[in-house]
Design a protein around this motif. Structure first.
Motif, PDB file in Angstrom:
ATOM      1  N   ILE A 111       3.097  22.167  57.230  1.00 46.35           N
ATOM      2  CA  ILE A 111       3.315  20.816  57.745  1.00 46.35           C
ATOM      3  C   ILE A 111       3.037  19.776  56.673  1.00 46.35           C
ATOM      4  O   ILE A 111       3.839  18.869  56.434  1.00 46.35           O
ATOM      5  N   ILE A 112       1.914  19.887  56.004  1.00 46.64           N
ATOM      6  CA  ILE A 112       1.543  18.905  54.983  1.00 46.64           C
ATOM      7  C   ILE A 112       2.558  18.922  53.840  1.00 46.64           C
ATOM      8  O   ILE A 112       3.031  17.879  53.385  1.00 46.64           O
ATOM      9  N   ASP A 113       2.921  20.110  53.386  1.00 47.74           N
ATOM     10  CA  ASP A 113       3.883  20.258  52.300  1.00 47.74           C
ATOM     11  C   ASP A 113       5.248  19.700  52.687  1.00 47.74           C
ATOM     12  O   ASP A 113       5.861  18.949  51.931  1.00 47.74           O
ATOM     13  N   ASP A 114       5.727  20.079  53.869  1.00 45.96           N
ATOM     14  CA  ASP A 114       7.044  19.610  54.306  1.00 45.96           C
ATOM     15  C   ASP A 114       7.070  18.110  54.532  1.00 45.96           C
ATOM     16  O   ASP A 114       8.039  17.432  54.172  1.00 45.96           O
ATOM     17  N   LEU A 115       6.011  17.567  55.127  1.00 47.99           N
ATOM     18  CA  LEU A 115       5.974  16.116  55.334  1.00 47.99           C
ATOM     19  C   LEU A 115       5.958  15.369  54.010  1.00 47.99           C
ATOM     20  O   LEU A 115       6.642  14.358  53.844  1.00 47.99           O
ATOM     21  N   GLY A 116       5.168  15.870  53.073  1.00 44.59           N
ATOM     22  CA  GLY A 116       5.148  15.243  51.748  1.00 44.59           C
ATOM     23  C   GLY A 116       6.512  15.281  51.089  1.00 44.59           C
ATOM     24  O   GLY A 116       6.991  14.274  50.549  1.00 44.59           O
ATOM     25  N   ALA A 117       7.163  16.426  51.149  1.00 44.93           N
ATOM     26  CA  ALA A 117       8.491  16.551  50.544  1.00 44.93           C
ATOM     27  C   ALA A 117       9.515  15.670  51.253  1.00 44.93           C
ATOM     28  O   ALA A 117      10.341  15.018  50.605  1.00 44.93           O
ATOM     29  N   ILE A 118       9.457  15.624  52.574  1.00 46.97           N
ATOM     30  CA  ILE A 118      10.383  14.774  53.330  1.00 46.97           C
ATOM     31  C   ILE A 118      10.170  13.311  52.975  1.00 46.97           C
ATOM     32  O   ILE A 118      11.131  12.549  52.804  1.00 46.97           O
ATOM     33  N   LEU A 119       8.901  12.898  52.853  1.00 47.50           N
ATOM     34  CA  LEU A 119       8.626  11.508  52.491  1.00 47.50           C
ATOM     35  C   LEU A 119       9.151  11.180  51.096  1.00 47.50           C
ATOM     36  O   LEU A 119       9.745  10.114  50.880  1.00 47.50           O
ATOM     37  N   VAL A 120       8.946  12.091  50.152  1.00 47.64           N
ATOM     38  CA  VAL A 120       9.458  11.865  48.795  1.00 47.64           C
ATOM     39  C   VAL A 120      10.973  11.761  48.812  1.00 47.64           C
ATOM     40  O   VAL A 120      11.558  10.836  48.236  1.00 47.64           O
ATOM     41  N   ILE A 121      11.623  12.705  49.482  1.00 45.54           N
ATOM     42  CA  ILE A 121      13.087  12.691  49.544  1.00 45.54           C
ATOM     43  C   ILE A 121      13.579  11.435  50.264  1.00 45.54           C
ATOM     44  O   ILE A 121      14.524  10.783  49.820  1.00 45.54           O
ATOM     45  N   ALA A 122      12.914  11.079  51.374  1.00 48.11           N
ATOM     46  CA  ALA A 122      13.341   9.913  52.146  1.00 48.11           C
ATOM     47  C   ALA A 122      13.215   8.624  51.362  1.00 48.11           C
ATOM     48  O   ALA A 122      14.116   7.783  51.377  1.00 48.11           O
ATOM     49  N   PHE A 123      12.102   8.441  50.662  1.00 48.73           N
ATOM     50  CA  PHE A 123      11.873   7.174  49.988  1.00 48.73           C
ATOM     51  C   PHE A 123      12.498   7.087  48.599  1.00 48.73           C
ATOM     52  O   PHE A 123      12.894   6.013  48.167  1.00 48.73           O
ATOM     53  N   PHE A 124      12.595   8.205  47.896  1.00 50.44           N
ATOM     54  CA  PHE A 124      13.095   8.144  46.524  1.00 50.44           C
ATOM     55  C   PHE A 124      14.554   8.556  46.378  1.00 50.44           C
ATOM     56  O   PHE A 124      15.157   8.333  45.340  1.00 50.44           O
ATOM     57  N   TYR A 125      15.115   9.198  47.402  1.00 50.43           N
ATOM     58  CA  TYR A 125      16.494   9.645  47.303  1.00 50.43           C
ATOM     59  C   TYR A 125      17.413   8.983  48.321  1.00 50.43           C
ATOM     60  O   TYR A 125      18.580   9.307  48.399  1.00 50.43           O
ATOM     61  N   SER A 126      16.895   8.078  49.111  1.00 54.51           N
ATOM     62  CA  SER A 126      17.757   7.391  50.070  1.00 54.51           C
ATOM     63  C   SER A 126      18.421   6.210  49.380  1.00 54.51           C
ATOM     64  O   SER A 126      17.906   5.664  48.411  1.00 54.51           O
ATOM     65  N   HIS A 127      19.557   5.827  49.921  1.00 58.54           N
ATOM     66  CA  HIS A 127      20.321   4.738  49.314  1.00 58.54           C
ATOM     67  C   HIS A 127      20.284   3.470  50.142  1.00 58.54           C
ATOM     68  O   HIS A 127      20.975   2.530  49.865  1.00 58.54           O
ATOM     69  N   GLY A 128      19.520   3.465  51.153  1.00 61.70           N
ATOM     70  CA  GLY A 128      19.415   2.255  51.942  1.00 61.70           C
ATOM     71  C   GLY A 128      18.487   2.453  53.121  1.00 61.70           C
ATOM     72  O   GLY A 128      18.776   3.240  54.003  1.00 61.70           O
ATOM     73  N   LEU A 129      17.386   1.776  53.077  1.00 61.40           N
ATOM     74  CA  LEU A 129      16.459   1.825  54.194  1.00 61.40           C
ATOM     75  C   LEU A 129      16.710   0.620  55.082  1.00 61.40           C
ATOM     76  O   LEU A 129      16.913  -0.491  54.599  1.00 61.40           O
ATOM     77  N   SER A 130      16.702   0.845  56.384  1.00 65.58           N
ATOM     78  CA  SER A 130      16.878  -0.235  57.338  1.00 65.58           C
ATOM     79  C   SER A 130      15.518  -0.649  57.872  1.00 65.58           C
ATOM     80  O   SER A 130      14.882   0.103  58.617  1.00 65.58           O
ATOM     81  N   LEU A 131      15.080  -1.820  57.477  1.00 63.37           N
ATOM     82  CA  LEU A 131      13.775  -2.314  57.918  1.00 63.37           C
ATOM     83  C   LEU A 131      13.737  -2.550  59.422  1.00 63.37           C
ATOM     84  O   LEU A 131      12.682  -2.419  60.047  1.00 63.37           O
ATOM     85  N   VAL A 132      14.879  -2.869  60.016  1.00 63.95           N
ATOM     86  CA  VAL A 132      14.940  -3.084  61.464  1.00 63.95           C
ATOM     87  C   VAL A 132      14.611  -1.783  62.192  1.00 63.95           C
ATOM     88  O   VAL A 132      13.770  -1.757  63.100  1.00 63.95           O
ATOM     89  N   TYR A 133      15.261  -0.701  61.796  1.00 61.83           N
ATOM     90  CA  TYR A 133      15.012   0.587  62.451  1.00 61.83           C
ATOM     91  C   TYR A 133      13.620   1.131  62.116  1.00 61.83           C
ATOM     92  O   TYR A 133      12.973   1.751  62.964  1.00 61.83           O
ATOM     93  N   ILE A 134      13.156   0.915  60.898  1.00 60.59           N
ATOM     94  CA  ILE A 134      11.795   1.330  60.545  1.00 60.59           C
ATOM     95  C   ILE A 134      10.791   0.569  61.409  1.00 60.59           C
ATOM     96  O   ILE A 134       9.840   1.147  61.936  1.00 60.59           O
ATOM     97  N   GLY A 135      11.011  -0.727  61.569  1.00 63.41           N
ATOM     98  CA  GLY A 135      10.138  -1.536  62.419  1.00 63.41           C
ATOM     99  C   GLY A 135      10.159  -1.075  63.865  1.00 63.41           C
ATOM    100  O   GLY A 135       9.112  -1.018  64.519  1.00 63.41           O
ATOM    101  N   ALA A 136      11.341  -0.733  64.367  1.00 65.34           N
ATOM    102  CA  ALA A 136      11.450  -0.233  65.744  1.00 65.34           C
ATOM    103  C   ALA A 136      10.693   1.090  65.894  1.00 65.34           C
ATOM    104  O   ALA A 136       9.982   1.296  66.885  1.00 65.34           O
ATOM    105  N   ALA A 137      10.825   1.972  64.901  1.00 65.17           N
ATOM    106  CA  ALA A 137      10.122   3.260  64.950  1.00 65.17           C
ATOM    107  C   ALA A 137       8.610   3.045  64.911  1.00 65.17           C
ATOM    108  O   ALA A 137       7.862   3.705  65.652  1.00 65.17           O
TER     109      ALA A 137
END
Length: 172
Positions: free
Chosen positions: A98-124
């Motif tokens: 769990i810790i390893d996968d969450l860390g990897a998902i966070l790295v991939i999500a934040f460093f490899y995404s091409h557009g974060l939506s602050l509206v949806y992040i705020g809703a989440a």
């Protein structure tokens, strides 16, 4: 479908880890520290190895990809051996996963995404706060958590952050 099923997988594993943190093997910080340190090493070592092998090439930027492990395979193998493996090993591997996968998902999500939506992040985040309040109020209805959890999953999916994180958030 893949993100939905992975979220359910992380929800179930997250519930097991939460139980272990409160009443099980991981309630003592000394026991919980080993899988945390192992997971950090399990993320950093493959990333550094990838970087060293691909330094100066167009592939060097992919060092976040080998951080994720195929933990479902390892857990499946453990389930095949059943009671012949100590429960503490299963708990350690699950926590590490769990810790390893969450860390990897966070790295991939934040460093490899091409557009974060602050509206949806705020809703989440807002939904997560509601779930925390329900938990503090000791609401025990499964639907009180699953329905907002499904909406949170959708918001995470739309936010640009990997949706499986919502499974762990709902679990805790």
């Amino acid at each position: 479908i893949n993100d939905g099923l992975m979220s359910i997988f992380f929800l179930m594993i997250g519930l097991e880890i939460e139980r272990e943190l409160y009443v099980g093997e991981l309630k003592d910080i000394k026991n919980a520290l080993l899988p945390i340190v192992a997971a950090i090493g399990g993320m950093l070592f493959p990333a550094l190895l990838h970087y060293m092998m691909n330094k100066g090439t167009i592939y060097q930027q992919g060092m976040g990809i080998p951080m994720a492990t195929d933990i479902a395979f390892a857990l499946g193998m453990l389930s095949l051996v059943g009671k012949r493996v100590a429960p503490s090993i299963k708990i350690f591997l699950t926590a590490l996963a769990i810790i390893d996968d969450l860390g990897a998902i966070l790295v991939i999500a934040f460093f490899y995404s091409h557009g974060l939506s602050l509206v949806y992040i705020g809703a989440a985040i807002g939904i997560a706060v509601v779930l925390i309040i329900l938990n503090k109020l000791r609401v025990m209805s499964l639907w009180a958590y699953l329905l907002p959890g499904i909406v949170m999953w959708y918001c995470m999916m739309q936010s640009g952050i990997h949706a499986t994180i919502s499974g762990v958030i709902v679990a805790f």
